[in-house]
Structures are given as C-alpha cells and as structure tokens.
Design a protein around this motif. Structure first.
Motif, PDB file in Angstrom:
ATOM      1  N   CYS A  15       0.703  -1.245  -0.129  1.00 37.47           N
ATOM      2  CA  CYS A  15       0.073  -0.162  -0.104  1.00 37.47           C
ATOM      3  C   CYS A  15       0.881   1.289  -0.073  1.00 37.47           C
ATOM      4  N   GLY A  16       2.072   0.925   0.384  1.00 38.99           N
ATOM      5  CA  GLY A  16       2.830   2.404   0.340  1.00 38.99           C
ATOM      6  C   GLY A  16       3.051   3.133   1.694  1.00 38.99           C
ATOM      7  N   THR A  17       2.292   2.739   2.767  1.00 39.98           N
ATOM      8  CA  THR A  17       2.148   3.493   3.813  1.00 39.98           C
ATOM      9  C   THR A  17       3.535   3.633   4.727  1.00 39.98           C
ATOM     10  N   CYS A  18       4.233   2.440   4.843  1.00 37.94           N
ATOM     11  CA  CYS A  18       5.608   2.496   5.563  1.00 37.94           C
ATOM     12  C   CYS A  18       6.429   3.195   4.631  1.00 37.94           C
ATOM     13  N   GLY A  19       6.458   3.068   3.551  1.00 36.42           N
ATOM     14  CA  GLY A  19       7.703   3.850   2.629  1.00 36.42           C
ATOM     15  C   GLY A  19       7.377   5.486   2.766  1.00 36.42           C
ATOM     16  N   ALA A  20       6.196   5.806   2.991  1.00 36.29           N
ATOM     17  CA  ALA A  20       5.703   7.252   2.988  1.00 36.29           C
ATOM     18  C   ALA A  20       6.142   7.689   4.283  1.00 36.29           C
ATOM     19  N   ILE A  21       5.918   6.987   5.406  1.00 35.93           N
ATOM     20  CA  ILE A  21       6.210   7.351   6.895  1.00 35.93           C
ATOM     21  C   ILE A  21       7.711   7.280   7.035  1.00 35.93           C
ATOM     22  N   ALA A  22       8.348   6.156   6.668  1.00 37.38           N
ATOM     23  CA  ALA A  22       9.657   5.802   6.938  1.00 37.38           C
ATOM     24  C   ALA A  22      10.492   5.473   5.836  1.00 37.38           C
ATOM     25  N   PRO A  23      10.721   6.535   4.999  1.00 37.30           N
ATOM     26  CA  PRO A  23      11.591   6.013   3.609  1.00 37.30           C
ATOM     27  C   PRO A  23      13.099   5.638   3.986  1.00 37.30           C
ATOM     28  N   GLU A  24      13.476   5.839   5.195  1.00 33.47           N
ATOM     29  CA  GLU A  24      14.825   5.557   5.373  1.00 33.47           C
ATOM     30  C   GLU A  24      15.218   3.988   5.744  1.00 33.47           C
ATOM     31  N   VAL A  25      13.875   3.552   6.063  1.00 36.29           N
ATOM     32  CA  VAL A  25      13.806   2.152   6.513  1.00 36.29           C
ATOM     33  C   VAL A  25      13.405   1.082   5.652  1.00 36.29           C
ATOM     34  N   PHE A  26      11.868   1.622   5.033  1.00 39.42           N
ATOM     35  CA  PHE A  26      11.252   0.807   4.067  1.00 39.42           C
ATOM     36  C   PHE A  26      11.178   1.245   2.743  1.00 39.42           C
ATOM     37  N   GLU A  27      11.270   0.068   1.759  1.00 46.97           N
ATOM     38  CA  GLU A  27      11.174   0.389   0.407  1.00 46.97           C
ATOM     39  C   GLU A  27      10.903  -0.898  -0.229  1.00 46.97           C
ATOM     40  N   TYR A  28      10.278  -0.931  -1.351  1.00 48.78           N
ATOM     41  CA  TYR A  28       9.798  -2.000  -2.209  1.00 48.78           C
ATOM     42  C   TYR A  28      10.932  -2.706  -2.828  1.00 48.78           C
ATOM     43  N   ASP A  29      10.768  -4.112  -2.770  1.00 53.17           N
ATOM     44  CA  ASP A  29      11.799  -5.189  -3.269  1.00 53.17           C
ATOM     45  C   ASP A  29      11.268  -5.235  -5.015  1.00 53.17           C
ATOM     46  N   ASP A  30      12.304  -6.117  -5.505  1.00 53.17           N
ATOM     47  CA  ASP A  30      11.939  -6.333  -7.037  1.00 53.17           C
ATOM     48  C   ASP A  30      10.630  -6.864  -7.331  1.00 53.17           C
ATOM     49  N   SER A  31       9.798  -7.483  -6.251  1.00 49.13           N
ATOM     50  CA  SER A  31       8.460  -8.147  -6.516  1.00 49.13           C
ATOM     51  C   SER A  31       7.418  -7.132  -6.161  1.00 49.13           C
ATOM     52  N   GLY A  32       7.789  -6.054  -5.670  1.00 46.02           N
ATOM     53  CA  GLY A  32       6.702  -4.658  -5.255  1.00 46.02           C
ATOM     54  C   GLY A  32       6.290  -4.769  -3.744  1.00 46.02           C
ATOM     55  N   PHE A  33       6.976  -5.725  -2.952  1.00 48.70           N
ATOM     56  CA  PHE A  33       6.429  -5.506  -1.613  1.00 48.70           C
ATOM     57  C   PHE A  33       7.438  -5.040  -0.929  1.00 48.70           C
ATOM     58  N   SER A  34       7.088  -4.334   0.094  1.00 48.67           N
ATOM     59  CA  SER A  34       7.863  -3.543   1.285  1.00 48.67           C
ATOM     60  C   SER A  34       9.058  -4.599   1.892  1.00 48.67           C
ATOM     61  N   GLN A  35       9.974  -3.844   2.212  1.00 50.54           N
ATOM     62  CA  GLN A  35      11.058  -4.662   3.235  1.00 50.54           C
ATOM     63  C   GLN A  35      11.796  -3.622   3.699  1.00 50.54           C
ATOM     64  N   SER A  36      12.545  -4.150   4.768  1.00 45.99           N
ATOM     65  CA  SER A  36      13.288  -3.240   5.620  1.00 45.99           C
ATOM     66  C   SER A  36      14.808  -3.170   4.878  1.00 45.99           C
ATOM     67  N   VAL A  37      15.271  -2.187   4.668  1.00 49.58           N
ATOM     68  CA  VAL A  37      16.602  -2.000   4.021  1.00 49.58           C
ATOM     69  C   VAL A  37      17.714  -1.935   4.816  1.00 49.58           C
ATOM     70  N   LEU A  38      17.312  -2.122   6.281  1.00 50.00           N
ATOM     71  CA  LEU A  38      18.606  -2.032   7.077  1.00 50.00           C
ATOM     72  C   LEU A  38      19.328  -3.168   7.133  1.00 50.00           C
ATOM     73  N   ASP A  39      18.877  -4.349   6.825  1.00 53.34           N
ATOM     74  CA  ASP A  39      19.559  -5.632   6.985  1.00 53.34           C
ATOM     75  C   ASP A  39      18.920  -6.776   5.883  1.00 53.34           C
ATOM     76  N   ASN A  40      18.245  -6.069   4.871  1.00 50.84           N
ATOM     77  CA  ASN A  40      17.841  -6.855   3.698  1.00 50.84           C
ATOM     78  C   ASN A  40      16.608  -7.780   4.383  1.00 50.84           C
ATOM     79  N   ASN A  41      15.658  -6.945   5.213  1.00 50.37           N
ATOM     80  CA  ASN A  41      14.590  -7.675   5.892  1.00 50.37           C
ATOM     81  C   ASN A  41      14.737  -9.075   6.662  1.00 50.37           C
ATOM     82  N   LYS A  42      15.947  -8.895   7.563  1.00 48.88           N
ATOM     83  CA  LYS A  42      16.221  -9.925   8.576  1.00 48.88           C
ATOM     84  C   LYS A  42      15.669  -9.710   9.989  1.00 48.88           C
ATOM     85  N   GLY A  43      15.679  -8.286  10.127  1.00 55.03           N
ATOM     86  CA  GLY A  43      15.193  -7.813  11.462  1.00 55.03           C
ATOM     87  C   GLY A  43      16.199  -8.150  12.492  1.00 55.03           C
ATOM     88  N   VAL A  44      17.396  -8.003  12.223  1.00 52.91           N
ATOM     89  CA  VAL A  44      18.568  -8.171  13.383  1.00 52.91           C
ATOM     90  C   VAL A  44      19.381  -6.947  13.426  1.00 52.91           C
TER      91      VAL A  44
END
Length: 82
Positions: A15-44
């Motif tokens: 939906c884009g909400t996370c990327g609009a609120i926290a673009p430094e942390v969330f962006e879309y992957d190649d499939s169009g889904f959000s992910q955390s860019v801090l650690d390739n969506n591992k949460g570590v």
C-alpha cells in the motif's frame, strides 16, 4: 531502547504507507513488496534512534499488520524438514 523491524512479505499488500512514513527504513523489493533496507529484511539490525518513532508509526499504520517490531533481534526462520 533498541527496536528491530522486518516485513512479512506474505501478507504485505504494497500500500505504500510504511515507505511514506519511514522511507529511510522501508522500500519496495523487486516483487513490489515492502522490506526493511536496514538488513535485507532480516530484523537483526537495530533501527537507528533518529527514525525509531517513524518506524513505530509505520508499524501502527500498516493496514495488513505486515510490519513486525521487536525489542530483540528476530530469529532466522528455520526450514521445515519433512
């Protein structure tokens, strides 16, 4: 206090909400889904303190509940053995 985040792509509706609120942390992957860019969506990797409030707001605003927050690093998923 440190927090950790990742996105469950299986439930993300892109939906884009996370990327609009926290673009430094969330962006879309190649499939169009959000992910955390801090650690390739591992949460570590801890969320930087200066954007932690934005990440919490994105978590609270995620309509599908796909953003996960934790006060400790997420454990890697263990493959299911058959």
């Amino acid at each position: 206090m440190a927090c950790y985040t990742k996105v469950e792509k299986e439930t993300c509706i892109a939906c884009g909400t996370c990327g609009a609120i926290a673009p430094e942390v969330f962006e879309y992957d190649d499939s169009g889904f959000s992910q955390s860019v801090l650690d390739n969506n591992k949460g570590v990797q801890a969320v930087p303190e200066e954007v932690a409030e934005d990440v919490e707001e994105a978590y609270e605003g995620c309509p599908s509940g796909s953003i996960k927050l934790n006060d400790t690093p997420f454990k890697p998923k263990t493959p299911v053995s058959s």
